[in-house]
Design a protein around this motif. Sequence first.
Motif, PDB file in Angstrom:
ATOM      1  N   ASP A  42     -22.033 -49.451  19.961  1.00 44.40           N
ATOM      2  CA  ASP A  42     -20.719 -48.870  20.208  1.00 44.40           C
ATOM      3  C   ASP A  42     -19.642 -49.947  20.106  1.00 44.40           C
ATOM      4  OD1 ASP A  42     -20.902 -50.334  22.592  1.00 44.40           O
ATOM      5  OD2 ASP A  42     -21.368 -48.571  23.819  1.00 44.40           O
ATOM      6  N   ALA A  43     -18.400 -49.527  20.282  1.00 47.21           N
ATOM      7  CA  ALA A  43     -17.276 -50.451  20.101  1.00 47.21           C
ATOM      8  C   ALA A  43     -17.334 -51.600  21.107  1.00 47.21           C
ATOM      9  CB  ALA A  43     -15.965 -49.691  20.237  1.00 47.21           C
ATOM     10  N   GLU A  44     -17.726 -51.306  22.344  1.00 51.60           N
ATOM     11  CA  GLU A  44     -17.805 -52.357  23.366  1.00 51.60           C
ATOM     12  C   GLU A  44     -18.826 -53.421  22.985  1.00 51.60           C
ATOM     13  OE1 GLU A  44     -18.881 -52.869  28.136  1.00 51.60           O
ATOM     14  OE2 GLU A  44     -18.701 -50.867  27.248  1.00 51.60           O
ATOM     15  N   GLY A  90      -9.866 -52.135   7.023  1.00 55.18           N
ATOM     16  CA  GLY A  90      -9.996 -51.198   5.918  1.00 55.18           C
ATOM     17  C   GLY A  90      -9.318 -51.706   4.664  1.00 55.18           C
ATOM     18  N   ALA A  91      -8.149 -52.317   4.837  1.00 59.09           N
ATOM     19  CA  ALA A  91      -7.444 -52.888   3.685  1.00 59.09           C
ATOM     20  C   ALA A  91      -8.236 -54.040   3.073  1.00 59.09           C
ATOM     21  CB  ALA A  91      -6.059 -53.359   4.108  1.00 59.09           C
ATOM     22  N   THR A  92      -8.886 -54.833   3.933  1.00 58.75           N
ATOM     23  CA  THR A  92      -9.720 -55.936   3.438  1.00 58.75           C
ATOM     24  C   THR A  92     -10.889 -55.392   2.625  1.00 58.75           C
ATOM     25  OG1 THR A  92      -9.133 -57.351   5.303  1.00 58.75           O
ATOM     26  CG2 THR A  92     -11.155 -57.889   4.140  1.00 58.75           C
ATOM     27  N   PHE A  93     -11.525 -54.347   3.153  1.00 58.30           N
ATOM     28  CA  PHE A  93     -12.648 -53.738   2.442  1.00 58.30           C
ATOM     29  C   PHE A  93     -12.196 -53.226   1.079  1.00 58.30           C
ATOM     30  CE2 PHE A  93     -15.329 -50.352   1.010  1.00 58.30           C
ATOM     31  CZ  PHE A  93     -16.604 -50.691   1.403  1.00 58.30           C
ATOM     32  N   ARG A  94     -11.100 -52.461   1.049  1.00 61.72           N
ATOM     33  CA  ARG A  94     -10.638 -51.854  -0.200  1.00 61.72           C
ATOM     34  C   ARG A  94     -10.290 -52.922  -1.246  1.00 61.72           C
ATOM     35  NH1 ARG A  94      -9.289 -46.824  -1.349  1.00 61.72           N
ATOM     36  NH2 ARG A  94      -9.377 -46.276   0.861  1.00 61.72           N
ATOM     37  N   HIS A  95      -9.587 -53.955  -0.812  1.00 61.81           N
ATOM     38  CA  HIS A  95      -9.223 -55.010  -1.752  1.00 61.81           C
ATOM     39  C   HIS A  95     -10.465 -55.704  -2.295  1.00 61.81           C
ATOM     40  CE1 HIS A  95      -8.211 -59.176  -2.884  1.00 61.81           C
ATOM     41  NE2 HIS A  95      -7.131 -58.624  -3.403  1.00 61.81           N
ATOM     42  N   GLY A 112      -7.532 -42.376  13.500  1.00 64.44           N
ATOM     43  CA  GLY A 112      -8.828 -42.166  14.140  1.00 64.44           C
ATOM     44  C   GLY A 112      -9.517 -43.471  14.483  1.00 64.44           C
ATOM     45  N   ALA A 113     -10.850 -43.470  14.364  1.00 63.09           N
ATOM     46  CA  ALA A 113     -11.645 -44.652  14.690  1.00 63.09           C
ATOM     47  C   ALA A 113     -11.338 -45.788  13.728  1.00 63.09           C
ATOM     48  CB  ALA A 113     -13.128 -44.304  14.622  1.00 63.09           C
ATOM     49  N   PRO A 114     -11.497 -47.029  14.179  1.00 62.16           N
ATOM     50  CA  PRO A 114     -11.260 -48.176  13.291  1.00 62.16           C
ATOM     51  C   PRO A 114     -12.350 -48.317  12.240  1.00 62.16           C
ATOM     52  CG  PRO A 114     -12.101 -48.922  15.407  1.00 62.16           C
ATOM     53  CD  PRO A 114     -11.862 -47.452  15.547  1.00 62.16           C
ATOM     54  N   THR A 115     -12.082 -49.143  11.244  1.00 61.15           N
ATOM     55  CA  THR A 115     -13.047 -49.412  10.186  1.00 61.15           C
ATOM     56  C   THR A 115     -14.350 -49.970  10.761  1.00 61.15           C
ATOM     57  OG1 THR A 115     -11.326 -49.769   8.524  1.00 61.15           O
ATOM     58  CG2 THR A 115     -13.445 -50.842   8.130  1.00 61.15           C
ATOM     59  N   ALA A 116     -15.443 -49.521  10.197  1.00 58.56           N
ATOM     60  CA  ALA A 116     -16.759 -49.974  10.647  1.00 58.56           C
ATOM     61  C   ALA A 116     -16.952 -51.453  10.368  1.00 58.56           C
ATOM     62  CB  ALA A 116     -17.843 -49.170   9.945  1.00 58.56           C
ATOM     63  N   ASN A 131     -26.248 -55.543  13.529  1.00 59.98           N
ATOM     64  CA  ASN A 131     -25.700 -54.725  14.609  1.00 59.98           C
ATOM     65  C   ASN A 131     -24.467 -54.029  14.053  1.00 59.98           C
ATOM     66  OD1 ASN A 131     -27.170 -55.731  17.320  1.00 59.98           O
ATOM     67  ND2 ASN A 131     -26.869 -57.462  15.937  1.00 59.98           N
ATOM     68  N   THR A 132     -24.545 -52.709  13.948  1.00 60.62           N
ATOM     69  CA  THR A 132     -23.530 -51.963  13.210  1.00 60.62           C
ATOM     70  C   THR A 132     -22.750 -51.014  14.102  1.00 60.62           C
ATOM     71  OG1 THR A 132     -24.947 -52.033  11.244  1.00 60.62           O
ATOM     72  CG2 THR A 132     -23.139 -50.454  11.238  1.00 60.62           C
ATOM     73  N   PHE A 133     -21.428 -51.176  14.104  1.00 60.02           N
ATOM     74  CA  PHE A 133     -20.508 -50.221  14.718  1.00 60.02           C
ATOM     75  C   PHE A 133     -19.958 -49.363  13.582  1.00 60.02           C
ATOM     76  CE2 PHE A 133     -15.885 -49.514  15.729  1.00 60.02           C
ATOM     77  CZ  PHE A 133     -16.099 -48.401  16.537  1.00 60.02           C
ATOM     78  N   LEU A 134     -20.291 -48.078  13.578  1.00 57.05           N
ATOM     79  CA  LEU A 134     -19.978 -47.229  12.434  1.00 57.05           C
ATOM     80  C   LEU A 134     -18.512 -46.823  12.347  1.00 57.05           C
ATOM     81  CD1 LEU A 134     -23.159 -44.984  12.337  1.00 57.05           C
ATOM     82  CD2 LEU A 134     -22.531 -46.808  10.751  1.00 57.05           C
ATOM     83  N   GLY A 135     -17.826 -46.708  13.466  1.00 57.58           N
ATOM     84  CA  GLY A 135     -16.395 -46.441  13.437  1.00 57.58           C
ATOM     85  C   GLY A 135     -16.017 -45.318  12.491  1.00 57.58           C
TER      86      GLY A 135
END
Length: 327
Positions: A42-44, A90-95, A112-116, A131-135
Amino acid sequence: MATPLSLDILGIGNAILDVQARTEDQFLALHGMTKGSMALIDAEAADRIYAAMGPGVESSGGSVANSCAVAAGLGAKVGFLGKVADDALGATFRHDITAVGVHFPTPPLVGGAPTARCMILVSPDGQRTMNTFLGACVTFGEGDLDQDSIAAAMVVYLEGYLFDPPAAQAAFRRAARMARAAGRRVAISLSDPFCVGRHRAAFREFVRNEADILFANEAEVLALYEVASFEEAAALAAKDTAFAALTRSEKGSVVIEGTTHVTVPAVPTTVVDSTGAGDAYAAGFLAALTRGKPVGECGRWGSICASEVISHFGARPQADLKALIGI
């Protein structure tokens, strides 16, 4: 309406910003991690692990997104569908993913939720623990499927991790139906043996009835069929799908097409970081397959790509893969 592009491969998967860092086994034990596995957090927990881990390298990631980037580097025309948020990550991922030549038409999630993100911890022996936070990933749904891109792709490549979020699993199944209706091939990666364990019956049904191409490592295919022998698992996979590419680490891979079984040797290397090995193998395999290469040659391309990726830190190639393959 005619599609404006033609693709060799369209990947559909979790859009995750990877944060990779070196670690010691003691760190994994301290945080209750199972070495070599992928855990959903989770996010925490994401914030806690991120704060405790050492310096990291950030890049666009997720299993199929990595495959898309490697395949694009081999000259394949590639697209990717996955959900990021309208935020800095998200912008970093897209670029990052578009900069390597991957078509990425999915609009971001707003409000909504932040980028995973995935914290990838690499042990001294090269094993990676994720360790994955899916966001925002879990919000990917049927409405995010780009029909033009699916119809334009020779192969639609689906990520097994999408079986975890219910909305994404529904999109996964619809994408497969759309691809098959358009006369396209459907490929699936099992992604992780623990993921297979959570959805074994659904995976087996999908592989048998929807998939044309199966990618799995030895642990994953054993988990899928609940057998102890690789040979038995390979025989079952051969009955279920037209193509199966099964990787076995230093033992190489076995590529199956009907009654033809081709053993492809691993390319010798020193393992520095196993992150992305399977993703790179699938990229090489699909890049060759969409060029009309025979399955043994597809496996050779995959083996070379995997070997290069595990020879250094990070999931993206650093050497010229085209030169290594000889294209």
